[in-house]
Design a protein around this motif. Structure first.
Motif, mmCIF file in Angstrom:
data_model
loop_
_atom_site.group_PDB
_atom_site.id
_atom_site.type_symbol
_atom_site.label_atom_id
_atom_site.label_comp_id
_atom_site.label_asym_id
_atom_site.label_seq_id
_atom_site.Cartn_x
_atom_site.Cartn_y
_atom_site.Cartn_z
ATOM 1 N N LYS A 251 0.717 -0.880 -0.255
ATOM 2 C CA LYS A 251 0.001 -0.256 -0.279
ATOM 3 C C LYS A 251 0.955 1.586 0.118
ATOM 4 O O LYS A 251 0.799 1.878 -0.899
ATOM 5 N N HIS A 252 2.033 1.160 0.647
ATOM 6 C CA HIS A 252 2.823 1.971 0.735
ATOM 7 C C HIS A 252 3.359 3.076 -0.744
ATOM 8 O O HIS A 252 3.634 3.854 -0.934
ATOM 9 N N GLU A 253 4.202 1.600 -0.890
ATOM 10 C CA GLU A 253 4.554 1.971 -2.248
ATOM 11 C C GLU A 253 3.639 2.352 -3.177
ATOM 12 O O GLU A 253 3.823 3.072 -4.119
ATOM 13 N N CYS A 254 2.571 1.991 -3.903
ATOM 14 C CA CYS A 254 0.989 2.101 -3.810
ATOM 15 C C CYS A 254 0.929 4.169 -3.937
ATOM 16 O O CYS A 254 0.296 3.970 -4.999
ATOM 17 N N GLU A 255 0.820 4.190 -3.085
ATOM 18 C CA GLU A 255 1.204 5.732 -2.996
ATOM 19 C C GLU A 255 1.803 6.278 -3.108
ATOM 20 O O GLU A 255 1.211 7.843 -3.637
ATOM 21 N N THR A 256 3.119 5.798 -3.030
ATOM 22 C CA THR A 256 3.971 6.921 -3.951
ATOM 23 C C THR A 256 4.132 6.494 -5.220
ATOM 24 O O THR A 256 4.347 7.531 -6.386
ATOM 25 N N LEU A 257 3.674 5.787 -6.136
ATOM 26 C CA LEU A 257 3.725 5.678 -7.475
ATOM 27 C C LEU A 257 2.087 5.954 -8.178
ATOM 28 O O LEU A 257 2.318 7.092 -9.050
ATOM 29 N N ILE A 258 1.126 6.661 -6.633
ATOM 30 C CA ILE A 258 0.249 7.461 -7.621
ATOM 31 C C ILE A 258 0.680 8.938 -7.380
ATOM 32 O O ILE A 258 0.632 9.750 -8.345
ATOM 33 N N MET A 259 1.056 9.265 -6.625
ATOM 34 C CA MET A 259 1.891 10.217 -6.288
ATOM 35 C C MET A 259 2.825 10.879 -7.991
ATOM 36 O O MET A 259 2.760 11.665 -8.118
ATOM 37 N N VAL A 260 3.670 9.618 -8.006
ATOM 38 C CA VAL A 260 4.530 9.797 -9.463
ATOM 39 C C VAL A 260 3.258 9.821 -10.350
ATOM 40 O O VAL A 260 3.492 10.305 -11.063
ATOM 41 N N GLY A 261 2.323 9.380 -10.886
ATOM 42 C CA GLY A 261 2.053 9.016 -11.970
ATOM 43 C C GLY A 261 0.742 10.596 -12.087
ATOM 44 O O GLY A 261 1.004 11.053 -13.267
ATOM 45 N N ILE A 262 0.376 10.996 -10.561
ATOM 46 C CA ILE A 262 0.223 11.968 -11.510
ATOM 47 C C ILE A 262 1.349 13.289 -11.658
ATOM 48 O O ILE A 262 0.648 14.481 -11.620
ATOM 49 N N GLY A 263 2.154 13.082 -10.723
ATOM 50 C CA GLY A 263 3.011 14.457 -11.270
ATOM 51 C C GLY A 263 2.977 14.624 -12.220
ATOM 52 O O GLY A 263 3.412 15.490 -12.819
ATOM 53 N N GLU A 264 3.705 13.069 -13.229
ATOM 54 C CA GLU A 264 3.888 13.129 -14.645
ATOM 55 C C GLU A 264 2.823 13.838 -15.773
ATOM 56 O O GLU A 264 3.019 14.425 -16.685
ATOM 57 N N LEU A 265 1.514 13.607 -15.133
ATOM 58 C CA LEU A 265 0.117 14.146 -16.350
ATOM 59 C C LEU A 265 0.622 15.639 -16.538
ATOM 60 O O LEU A 265 0.908 16.016 -17.248
ATOM 61 N N TYR A 266 1.045 16.286 -15.050
ATOM 62 C CA TYR A 266 1.564 17.521 -14.712
ATOM 63 C C TYR A 266 2.511 18.137 -15.791
ATOM 64 O O TYR A 266 2.846 19.746 -14.987
ATOM 65 N N ASP A 267 3.072 17.257 -15.873
ATOM 66 C CA ASP A 267 5.144 17.646 -16.152
ATOM 67 C C ASP A 267 5.319 16.984 -17.179
ATOM 68 O O ASP A 267 6.445 16.747 -17.770
ATOM 69 N N GLY A 268 4.646 17.252 -18.166
ATOM 70 C CA GLY A 268 5.024 17.121 -19.446
ATOM 71 C C GLY A 268 5.090 18.086 -20.676
ATOM 72 O O GLY A 268 5.864 18.235 -21.811
ATOM 73 N N GLY A 269 5.484 19.712 -20.242
ATOM 74 C CA GLY A 269 5.747 20.190 -20.953
ATOM 75 C C GLY A 269 5.744 21.063 -21.916
ATOM 76 O O GLY A 269 4.381 21.099 -21.485
ATOM 77 N N GLU A 270 5.752 21.392 -23.032
ATOM 78 C CA GLU A 270 4.682 21.308 -23.891
ATOM 79 C C GLU A 270 3.813 20.602 -24.203
ATOM 80 O O GLU A 270 2.061 20.698 -24.940
#
Length: 211
Positions: A149-168
């Motif tokens: 579960k703790h690993e999933c929490e980290t992965l969710i933050m990474v996944g959502i972060g990637e959505l908003y970090d796509g540059g152009e």
């Protein structure tokens, strides 16, 4: 049916195991869907069928509970186990439905890894239920579920972060729509993980009360 002074003998652990087998089956199909990302329509259809079968078992457990005077564990625990397993199955269907309807062109790595962890958590729940049936402790299973579960929490933050970090790539209507679709999917995935952890917490409480 006449009144009887003798208590009904209902094997609730058998019903939980039957319900859990549906849950595992759906989790395996979802994991395959996220891993290979093919046969999407067929896999979504199969999960929908399993979810319907699981709901039937859930209603049976609820009915048996209402008719049973003496139960192997507290009535509220039986109700919570039943409800939570049903909720997880419904969330798996919700995740699959969104994959089928949103028209994704790929599955992002964090989501794929989380679903793999979700499957592992659900499988560990099965081991816990088996231990409970035999009145055994399940400390290792609870620790593993917590770690996943703790690993999933980290992965969710990474996944959502990637959505908003796509540059152009984040510019334009299509990109914004993609972010919205993935955010909806991650929300359902996160809810499934949290509900599975809740089930683990319920089971751990039952184990402690009946130690």
């Amino acid at each position: 049916m006449g009144f009887s002074l003798f208590p009904r003998s209902v094997k609730f652990y058998d019903l939980f195991a039957e319900q859990h087998r549906k849950l595992v089956k759906a989790a395996i199909i979802l994991d395959e869907l996220f891993t290979t990302f093919d046969d999407v329509e067929d896999r979504c259809r199969r999960i929908t069928i399993i979810e319907s079968e699981g709901n039937t078992i859930s209603r049976r457990i609820a009915k048996e509970l209402s008719l049973t005077f003496i139960t192997p564990i507290d009535r509220e625990d039986i109700h919570e186990i039943n409800l939570t397993q049903e909720d997880i199955l419904n969330l798996i269907k919700a995740i699959a439905s969104r994959v089928g309807l949103f028209g994704f062109d790929r599955i992002r790595y964090p989501a794929r890894r989380i679903i793999s962890n979700l499957r592992a958590m659900i499988e560990e729940i099965g081991a816990v239920l088996a231990h409970m049936r035999q009145n055994k402790q399940a400390e290792q299973q609870f620790l593993k579920i917590e770690g996943l579960k703790h690993e999933c929490e980290t992965l969710i933050m990474v996944g959502i972060g990637e959505l908003y970090d796509g540059g152009e790539d984040c510019a334009g209507y299509a990109a914004i729509l993609e972010i919205v679709k993935w955010k909806h999917l991650f929300d359902r995935i996160e809810a499934a993980v949290e509900r599975t952890e809740s089930l683990s917490d319920v089971l751990e409480g039952v184990v402690l009360k009946n130690a």
